[in-house]
Design a protein around this motif. Structure first.
Motif, PDB file in Angstrom:
ATOM      1  N   PHE A   1      15.931 -15.499  -3.627  1.00 25.61           N
ATOM      2  CA  PHE A   1      15.060 -14.344  -3.430  1.00 25.61           C
ATOM      3  C   PHE A   1      15.587 -13.478  -2.288  1.00 25.61           C
ATOM      4  O   PHE A   1      15.627 -12.242  -2.388  1.00 25.61           O
ATOM      5  N   HIS A   2      15.994 -14.117  -1.200  1.00 22.64           N
ATOM      6  CA  HIS A   2      16.499 -13.378  -0.038  1.00 22.64           C
ATOM      7  C   HIS A   2      17.811 -12.674  -0.370  1.00 22.64           C
ATOM      8  O   HIS A   2      18.015 -11.517   0.003  1.00 22.64           O
ATOM      9  N   TRP A   3      18.696 -13.358  -1.073  1.00 20.62           N
ATOM     10  CA  TRP A   3      19.972 -12.748  -1.432  1.00 20.62           C
ATOM     11  C   TRP A   3      19.761 -11.564  -2.359  1.00 20.62           C
ATOM     12  O   TRP A   3      20.415 -10.514  -2.238  1.00 20.62           O
ATOM     13  N   MET A   4      18.859 -11.701  -3.315  1.00 20.05           N
ATOM     14  CA  MET A   4      18.564 -10.601  -4.227  1.00 20.05           C
ATOM     15  C   MET A   4      17.966  -9.413  -3.486  1.00 20.05           C
ATOM     16  O   MET A   4      18.252  -8.250  -3.803  1.00 20.05           O
ATOM     17  N   ARG A   5      17.132  -9.699  -2.486  1.00 21.75           N
ATOM     18  CA  ARG A   5      16.543  -8.616  -1.693  1.00 21.75           C
ATOM     19  C   ARG A   5      17.611  -7.873  -0.896  1.00 21.75           C
ATOM     20  O   ARG A   5      17.584  -6.635  -0.799  1.00 21.75           O
ATOM     21  N   ARG A   6      18.568  -8.586  -0.342  1.00 21.27           N
ATOM     22  CA  ARG A   6      19.634  -7.941   0.414  1.00 21.27           C
ATOM     23  C   ARG A   6      20.449  -7.003  -0.482  1.00 21.27           C
ATOM     24  O   ARG A   6      20.759  -5.871  -0.102  1.00 21.27           O
ATOM     25  N   TYR A   7      20.785  -7.467  -1.667  1.00 22.96           N
ATOM     26  CA  TYR A   7      21.581  -6.638  -2.566  1.00 22.96           C
ATOM     27  C   TYR A   7      20.753  -5.492  -3.139  1.00 22.96           C
ATOM     28  O   TYR A   7      21.276  -4.391  -3.357  1.00 22.96           O
ATOM     29  N   ALA A   8      19.472  -5.725  -3.383  1.00 23.80           N
ATOM     30  CA  ALA A   8      18.603  -4.640  -3.847  1.00 23.80           C
ATOM     31  C   ALA A   8      18.505  -3.547  -2.794  1.00 23.80           C
ATOM     32  O   ALA A   8      18.352  -2.363  -3.129  1.00 23.80           O
ATOM     33  N   GLY A   9      18.589  -3.925  -1.527  1.00 26.09           N
ATOM     34  CA  GLY A   9      18.566  -2.935  -0.459  1.00 26.09           C
ATOM     35  C   GLY A   9      19.770  -2.019  -0.492  1.00 26.09           C
ATOM     36  O   GLY A   9      19.706  -0.870  -0.032  1.00 26.09           O
ATOM     37  N   VAL A  10      20.881  -2.488  -1.035  1.00 25.75           N
ATOM     38  CA  VAL A  10      22.071  -1.657  -1.201  1.00 25.75           C
ATOM     39  C   VAL A  10      21.910  -0.740  -2.409  1.00 25.75           C
ATOM     40  O   VAL A  10      22.276   0.435  -2.367  1.00 25.75           O
ATOM     41  N   LEU A  11      21.343  -1.274  -3.485  1.00 22.49           N
ATOM     42  CA  LEU A  11      21.182  -0.493  -4.713  1.00 22.49           C
ATOM     43  C   LEU A  11      20.100   0.577  -4.588  1.00 22.49           C
ATOM     44  O   LEU A  11      20.180   1.619  -5.230  1.00 22.49           O
ATOM     45  N   GLY A  12      19.082   0.307  -3.800  1.00 18.61           N
ATOM     46  CA  GLY A  12      17.991   1.271  -3.639  1.00 18.61           C
ATOM     47  C   GLY A  12      17.387   1.178  -2.258  1.00 18.61           C
ATOM     48  O   GLY A  12      16.266   0.685  -2.111  1.00 18.61           O
TER      49      GLY A  12
END
Length: 234
Positions: A96-107
């Protein structure tokens, strides 16, 4: 997706945050499957214990050894559930944390709080029934494909809502069923409590399946958006 004449590419995605590795999704899915299997084993153990208790409140047609074996199996199932759930919780929060970090780059414009909340929000009493859901919704929106040719891309949030609804329902029902089982004294009360626990186990199987679907869909959305390239209208 190729850029049309009225679309201009944004700068490349920052390389400081790498996309979640594939094995992370595989690991989370395997852990959720292990939770579901342990729940099904607990249901089997619960059915065995339930059928040994007569509705009148007595143990008929069951030897002392059968009762002891059924109780031992039920206890083992509970221990297995606890171990698999703990392992799954750790793995899921890491994912969940890793996905949140990458989502922060995408949007990056989708989030008001830092990625650390993707971990901390799970441990705040009461708030953990809402904050992780809001982060998941923001991740879903950040991972959605960008508008093309001026037409916004519509995406359904039902996988997020289904997963979280089942998760919260299961959590609350498990607490209720567990309390009923701990407080049960008469055999009729034990029988009813075992039935409630079995229902909660079945709900957790459904919640685990919904979590796998949510994880797979979110991962696919992030990879698709990263592969197509970020674009904005001119």
């Amino acid at each position: 997706m190729s850029a049309s004449s009225d679309l201009h590419p944004r700068p490349a995605l920052p390389s400081r945050v790498s996309p979640p590795p594939r094995f992370l999704l595989v690991g989370v899915s395997a852990l959720l499957a292990a939770v579901a299997l342990s729940d099904l084993f607990a249901v089997y153990a619960g059915v065995r214990e339930y059928t040994l208790i007569e509705e009148e409140g007595g143990f008929a047609f069951a030897s002392q050894q059968e009762l002891a074996d059924a109780d031992a199996l039920y206890w083992t199932a509970g221990q297995l559930q606890g171990a698999t759930f703990l392992a799954c919780a750790i793995g899921f929060i890491v994912w969940f944390h890793w996905m949140r970090r990458y989502a922060g780059v995408l949007g990056p414009d989708r989030f008001r709080n830092g990625p650390g909340w993707a971990i901390g929000s799970w441990f705040i009493p009461l708030a953990n029934f809402w904050m992780p859901y809001r982060i998941a919704v923001d991740m879903w929106g950040a991972s959605t494909r960008l508008p093309a040719d001026g037409e916004p891309y519509k995406v359904s949030f039902w996988p997020v809502n289904l997963w979280w609804g089942l998760f919260v329902t299961t959590t609350l029902f498990q607490r209720y069923a567990g309390q009923r089982y701990e407080n049960a004294e008469a055999l009729a009360e034990i029988r009813d409590a075992v039935l409630l626990v079995m229902v909660s186990d079945i709900l957790e199987v459904a919640a685990a399946a919904a979590a796998v679907h949510f994880a797979v869909r979110l991962t696919a959305m992030q990879r698709l958006k990263a592969a197509e390239g970020p674009y904005v209208s001119a």
